[in-house]
Design an enzyme around this catalytic site. Sequence first.
Site, short mmCIF file in Angstrom:
data_model
loop_
_atom_site.label_atom_id
_atom_site.label_comp_id
_atom_site.label_asym_id
_atom_site.label_seq_id
_atom_site.Cartn_x
_atom_site.Cartn_y
_atom_site.Cartn_z
N THR A 37 0.85 -1.19 0.00
CA THR A 37 0.00 0.00 0.00
C THR A 37 0.88 1.24 0.00
OG1 THR A 37 -2.01 0.95 0.96
CG2 THR A 37 -0.25 0.37 2.51
N CYS A 61 -2.56 8.65 5.97
CA CYS A 61 -3.16 7.40 6.45
C CYS A 61 -2.08 6.55 7.14
CB CYS A 61 -3.75 6.60 5.30
SG CYS A 61 -5.13 7.44 4.47
N HIS A 94 -5.65 -0.14 5.73
CA HIS A 94 -5.24 1.21 5.32
C HIS A 94 -6.20 2.20 6.00
CE1 HIS A 94 -3.48 3.77 1.92
NE2 HIS A 94 -4.12 4.60 2.71
#
Lengths: 197, 163
Positions: free
Chosen positions: B23, B28, B45
């Site tokens: 990711t 985040c 996430h």
Amino acid sequence: MPDFLSSTELNSLGVFADRAADNCSAAFSKWLGRSVGVSTDKVEVVPFSRLIAGTGNADESAVALCMNVEEGIQGTILLMMSERDALDLVDMLLGRAAEAQRTLGELERSALAETINIVGCAYLNSLASNAGLRVTPGPPVVIHDLVQSVLESILADQAQYQDSAVDIHMRFTNAGRVLGWKLVFLPRFDSLKRVLP
Amino acid sequence: MSQDRTIFMAEMSVVLRPDILRTTLGSCVGVALLDEHTGAMGLAHVMLPKADAKGGTISTPAKFADTAVPALLKEMGIISADAHRRVRAKIAGGANMFSKIVQNGGILQIGEQNIKAVREVLAHFKIPVVAAAVGGSKGRLLLLDPTNRKTFVSCLGDKPTEL
């Protein structure tokens, strides 16, 4: 598609976006000293994950010229391009020989920041004028980082209120050639409703 | 043949070897959980600290720190009471990408709030955070490789390093 915007509202937004693109084109051409066409590529409501996929490879780097808007229509407008395209744009703005400067220093960042200031305000003021509003943009910011890192940091604000984004993509052309720049406006749904009939 | 799976915002997934999870993170926080019993690795996430910031039903539990961790444990087939015995966490992300324009704790400083919330939720489940690459102003790539039970992180222009 989420029902935050009706198909009628989305169509109206498309018409407004076309007008705003024309305004943006005029401002950008004046700023650059050469003709640059700006046209609406798409206006749609998409989940956050699809927005990332449609804006570029998440793992790729990009130079993002961002401006947050707090009054008029709330949201963020950003012009994204590769580092090479950003440096080419700087060369054009500063009247330097192509590839004279290949790093993003303070001067280059300042020129790029002014670009989103001019282009973004031209676009957003046109959009907001449909409702007699005037936008108040925040200071422009230039970021060189991963595409998804930039987008998700912007979308974190909107994620409090919604799971999807209104994605307004514009395309740039010069002398019949499509440029690799992407102007993306990500308005908040609630504020966007204020400019729609 | 292994699969290389990308996790986008507010998504989560669990893999066993030889698959890989990856990711890309800004503000985040990526929560990576390793089940030391099975070798499975899970990744969430996380975009925001608390689900109640939005209200209503939670259709995407991975979006919020307080719902992501229990949802990911469930996805990994681990009951909460067992988590502290078999699960180890590594976290990455939580950058403040807009540090030059955001002041006074505005929402674009959400990275720090996400880090704090994730740590609190993991502490609630008594899951130890054995490594972290958080904060700062740069985006990160996070990669989970269950084959060797390793996690790698990198910033733009850097080589991946083991987390």
